[in-house]
Motif scaffolding. Structure first.
Motif, short mmCIF file in Angstrom:
data_model
loop_
_atom_site.label_atom_id
_atom_site.label_comp_id
_atom_site.label_asym_id
_atom_site.label_seq_id
_atom_site.Cartn_x
_atom_site.Cartn_y
_atom_site.Cartn_z
N PRO A 158 0.83 -1.21 0.00
CA PRO A 158 0.00 0.00 0.00
C PRO A 158 0.86 1.26 0.00
CG PRO A 158 -0.03 -1.04 2.16
CD PRO A 158 0.69 -1.99 1.25
N ALA A 159 0.42 2.25 -0.77
CA ALA A 159 1.13 3.53 -0.87
C ALA A 159 0.11 4.64 -1.06
CB ALA A 159 2.12 3.51 -2.03
N ASP A 160 0.42 5.83 -0.52
CA ASP A 160 -0.47 6.98 -0.68
C ASP A 160 -0.55 7.39 -2.14
OD1 ASP A 160 -0.91 7.05 2.04
OD2 ASP A 160 0.76 8.44 2.42
N LEU A 161 -1.69 7.93 -2.51
CA LEU A 161 -1.89 8.33 -3.90
C LEU A 161 -0.99 9.50 -4.25
CD1 LEU A 161 -5.70 8.18 -4.78
CD2 LEU A 161 -3.90 6.54 -5.27
N THR A 162 -0.36 9.41 -5.39
CA THR A 162 0.45 10.48 -5.96
C THR A 162 0.09 10.59 -7.44
OG1 THR A 162 2.28 9.00 -6.53
CG2 THR A 162 2.34 10.05 -4.35
N PRO A 163 0.39 11.72 -8.09
CA PRO A 163 0.11 11.82 -9.52
C PRO A 163 0.79 10.72 -10.33
CG PRO A 163 0.54 13.99 -8.61
CD PRO A 163 0.82 13.00 -7.51
N SER A 164 2.01 10.35 -9.97
CA SER A 164 2.70 9.29 -10.72
C SER A 164 2.06 7.93 -10.48
CB SER A 164 4.17 9.26 -10.33
OG SER A 164 4.32 9.03 -8.92
N LEU A 165 1.59 7.67 -9.24
CA LEU A 165 0.96 6.39 -8.95
C LEU A 165 -0.39 6.28 -9.65
CD1 LEU A 165 0.86 3.71 -7.47
CD2 LEU A 165 0.03 4.90 -5.44
N LEU A 166 -1.14 7.37 -9.73
CA LEU A 166 -2.42 7.34 -10.42
C LEU A 166 -2.25 6.98 -11.89
CD1 LEU A 166 -4.16 10.48 -8.89
CD2 LEU A 166 -5.03 8.14 -8.80
N ALA A 167 -1.15 7.42 -12.48
CA ALA A 167 -0.91 7.11 -13.90
C ALA A 167 -0.63 5.63 -14.11
CB ALA A 167 0.25 7.95 -14.43
N LYS A 168 -0.21 4.90 -13.05
CA LYS A 168 0.11 3.48 -13.18
C LYS A 168 -1.06 2.56 -12.87
CE LYS A 168 4.86 4.38 -11.59
NZ LYS A 168 5.85 4.05 -10.55
N LEU A 169 -2.14 3.11 -12.28
CA LEU A 169 -3.25 2.25 -11.89
C LEU A 169 -3.93 1.66 -13.12
CD1 LEU A 169 -4.88 4.27 -8.96
CD2 LEU A 169 -3.18 2.45 -8.87
N PRO A 170 -4.46 0.43 -12.97
CA PRO A 170 -5.07 -0.25 -14.12
C PRO A 170 -6.48 0.26 -14.43
CG PRO A 170 -5.22 -1.65 -12.19
CD PRO A 170 -4.43 -0.43 -11.78
N ALA A 171 -6.71 1.55 -14.25
CA ALA A 171 -8.00 2.13 -14.58
C ALA A 171 -7.93 2.66 -16.01
CB ALA A 171 -8.32 3.26 -13.60
N PRO A 172 -9.09 2.90 -16.63
CA PRO A 172 -9.07 3.44 -17.99
C PRO A 172 -8.31 4.76 -18.03
CG PRO A 172 -11.28 2.69 -17.40
CD PRO A 172 -10.46 2.60 -16.16
#
Length: 742
Positions: A651-665
């Motif tokens: 688990p890691a806090d949300l960051t702009p770079s982490l959001l770009a890696k999420l498997p969401a559309p």
């Protein structure tokens, strides 16, 4: 041989140090005679340890010592004058030389020590960087003569002429420290011994520099943004901005780096010499003006009145018929809200003034980072223009035709001279600053959006960040312009002759105003990606992406690390959320919002999702259960996702770079698109512009939503939350439940 060392420059400056030029000539003459009287014998006594004094200086001292010396009363008058003028600190040498000897029993012994200390202070001054020690020693030798408390020190001091070595004299002072341990004179004697020791050993002063370790993740650029003058003081005020060099468009909308505060650069272009007290008073007044601009008051309050504008317009129209060039500049300044220097500079960069359809117009460019999007998005996002035309009064037709870039703009002094006849005849109080600021204040009093005002004045998004997030209609902007120009000319019972505007579907600013069908499809697509599956971590990542998208869309949250903060920032009973997504001006630039009902329901679903997830993973993944509990008890950030770290999902806090890696559309535009869309949507819904800026956190100096001058209430925030709730329902954006134990 010419001496090239810095000692020569400091030695040549000695006369101004001993007797400052600000002293009257008669007092300076007395000081120099006194200096020669007490220092000439001591220079002969300790010449071997004072090598920095040249032969020329020694000859001057001996020559002055032969002059008839003034009496004691003359020294007393000089000292009294220095004391009355509060110059004891500014002229320490002169104060020590002319100090009255009322408290001294042995005047001859005191004069020996006075000469030694003065010569040593001169030598360490030539050595450099010892001002603090010099001032302390001179103050102490002066207080021996003027203060009974310090006069007793003289009886413990040895005779200065008992030795011809400054080194030995300094050591004798150090011995006194051990000989009289109970007598509390260590501090005072230390001042005298320091200058003697440093002069004897020719020790140069120490220059201390503060070490500042600055580490930047990426290169940064410092830019200056001119601010409008707060008054008629003539100061140039600029805001220094630190912007990282990055091609990422959503970070270029406004500086995203957290800074301790705004830095203002204030300069006086006339370089007027003012007393320190006057500068302090003007600085305090300028700070107060910047803190509270009083922009909600009528234009007549510290601004040009209708009486002033009426006679200005009439005089300009009269002078234009006589081909007065300055009259054209003044009228152009009034209708554009910009001073002639800015207009001339913009004209040199691009074609500013044109005749369009046989009518004078001003051409303004407008471009923000979100104006440029990939070509493949042209069928989806609306097209924006990079320029627009503002029609000018028809009376400026001939002036615009004759306009040339080679014509220099009038200076402020020339403008004030041109306005003087109007002020004298009609008792007006027109100034160049009042004329320039009239457009902004008039539109503010009519409830216009500050983004629209900045657009009409040709400001950049760096000076008004709200422009970066606004998708503006060109017709709306020109409508405000037309109303203003007509109102100004109506005051003088004249007609500007503006052309009838054709309704055009032209837009300006950001392209990230998503059409209705596309917006609805985005959240349907994000919701469809949340499907039950065996991998709980993948499910959580898709679900937290939807929660983040819904909450940031509802609040206009900036794209920062740890968005939405912690659970303690949310009040579920009042549906209020304390948001601090940017820090400025040595304090929190936070705001409190009332989130829509759908967003509050989504928070309830998310918290239940974490409870179920914690129960499910209590034994299988204890670290996951612990992270869920941290969010629920408010010690950890609200939103977190799982990140691949060396083959394991942690688990890691949300960051702009982490959001770009999420498997969401993945959306093919900037992640802060919701902030752009929300501000544009609220503007089209005719929400109070000041309330929009409060909701979005678009605050400038004196415009803080939660500041002491703000009239924003929580009731208005609740009404705005209802507007956003209607937008969510219109596009069928719903709150979704998360993981449940089956």
């Amino acid at each position: 041989m010419t001496e090239l060392s810095p000692f020569a420059a400091r030695r040549g400056y000695l006369s101004k140090i001993i007797a400052p030029p600000s002293l009257p000539t008669k007092h300076r003459k007395i000081i120099f005679l006194r200096f020669a009287q007490v220092c000439s014998p001591m220079l002969t006594q300790f010449q071997q340890h004072l090598p920095l004094f040249s032969d020329h200086m020694e000859q001057r001292l001996q020559a002055l010592a032969q002059w008839p010396m003034p009496d004691t009363g003359t020294y007393q008058q000089t000292f009294d004058w220095i004391k009355n003028q509060k110059m004891l600190t500014e002229a320490p040498y002169a104060a020590a030389l002319c100090a009255p000897l009322h408290k001294v029993e042995d005047a001859e012994k005191f004069e020996e020590w006075l000469g030694v200390i003065l010569l040593c202070c001169c030598q360490v001054h030539i050595l450099g960087h010892q001002n603090s020690g010099i001032d302390s020693a001179l103050r102490e030798i002066r207080q021996i003569a003027t203060s009974a408390k310090h006069a007793s020190l003289l009886q413990f001091l040895p005779r200065a002429t008992s030795t011809d070595s400054l080194i030995d004299l300094g050591e004798e002072l150090e011995v006194l420290k051990l000989k009289y341990p109970d007598y509390k004179l260590d501090k005072e004697r230390g001042y005298l011994s320091v200058v003697i020791r440093n002069a004897a050993h020719q020790i140069e002063g120490i220059v201390r520099k503060r070490r500042v370790n600055l580490t930047f993740e990426r290169p940064e650029v410092i830019t200056t943004v001119p601010l409008e003058p707060a008054d008629e003081s003539g100061f140039d005020v600029q805001l220094l901005q630190l912007t990282p060099e990055t091609p990422d468009s959503q970070q270029a909308d406004e500086p995203a780096r957290i800074t301790p505060g705004n830095t203002l650069r204030v300069a006086d272009p006339l370089k007027r010499k003012k007393a320190l007290v006057v500068k302090a008073i003007q600085g305090q007044r300028l700070a107060e003006q910047l803190s509270s601009r009083q922009q909600s008051l009528p234009c007549s309050y510290n601004q040009a009145s209708e009486w002033d504008i009426q006679h200005l317009v009439l005089h300009c129209l009269k002078q234009l018929k006589e081909q007065d060039v300055l009259a054209g500049w003044m009228l152009l300044t009034l209708v554009t809200g910009r001073d002639p220097a800015w207009l001339h500079e913009r004209a040199n960069q691009d074609k500013l003034l044109e005749i369009v359809d046989n009518h004078p117009s001003i051409r303004l460019t407008h471009h923000v980072p979100a104006s440029s999007q990939p070509n493949e998005l042209n069928p989806i996002l609306p097209v924006v223009s990079d320029h627009f035309f503002r029609p000018l009064p028809i009376q400026l037709h001939d002036w615009v035709e004759r306009f040339s870039r080679s014509i220099s703009p009038p200076t402020p002094s020339e403008m004030r001279e041109w306005l003087k006849p109007i002020n004298e005849v009609h008792k007006t109080r027109l100034t160049p600053g009042l004329i320039v600021r009239y457009l902004e204040h008039w539109l503010l009093n009519q409830g216009a959006d500050r983004a629209i005002i900045a657009l009409l004045r040709g400001e950049s998004h760096k000076s008004r960040p709200a422009l970066s997030y606004s998708h503006l209609s060109q017709d709306d902007a020109l409508e405000h312009h037309t109303r203003y120009v007509n109102a100004v000319f109506a005051m003088a019972e004249q007609s500007p002759g503006l052309p009838v505007r054709d309704q055009k579907d032209n837009n300006l600013g950001s392209r990230l105003y998503v059409p209705s069908k596309i917006l609805q499809h985005i959240f349907i697509m994000l919701a469809g990606a949340i499907e039950p599956e065996a991998d709980i971590r993948a499910f959580h990542n898709r679900y937290v992406y939807y929660v983040w998208a819904l909450l940031t869309f509802s609040t206009g949250h900036r794209d920062v690390t740890a968005p939405m903060g912690k659970l303690g920032d949310f009040n579920p009973y009042q549906r209020t959320w304390w948001i601090s997504d940017k820090e400025r001006r040595h304090g929190l630039s936070a705001r409190t919002l009332v989130i829509p009902a759908t967003a509050a329901k989504q928070v309830e679903f998310y918290l239940e999702h974490l409870r179920q997830l914690s129960i499910y993973s209590r034994f299988q993944a204890p670290e996951l259960a612990a992270r869920c509990q941290q969010t629920l008890d408010g010690t950890g950030n609200l939103l977190f996702a799982f990140e691949d770290r060396q083959g394991s999902q942690e688990p890691a806090d949300l960051t702009p770079s982490l959001l770009a890696k999420l498997p969401a559309p993945c959306l093919p535009w900037a992640k802060n698109w919701a902030r752009h869309h929300l501000r544009s949507e609220l503007a089209k819904q005719k929400v109070n512009p000041e309330l929009i800026d409060s909701w979005m956190g678009h605050e400038e100096i004196g415009e803080e939503a939660m500041g002491r001058h703000s009239f924003v209430s929580m009731g208005e925030c609740r009404e705005l939350a209802k507007v956003i709730e209607s937008v969510l329902k219109k596009h069928q954006i719903k709150a979704l439940p998360g993981w449940t134990i089956r």
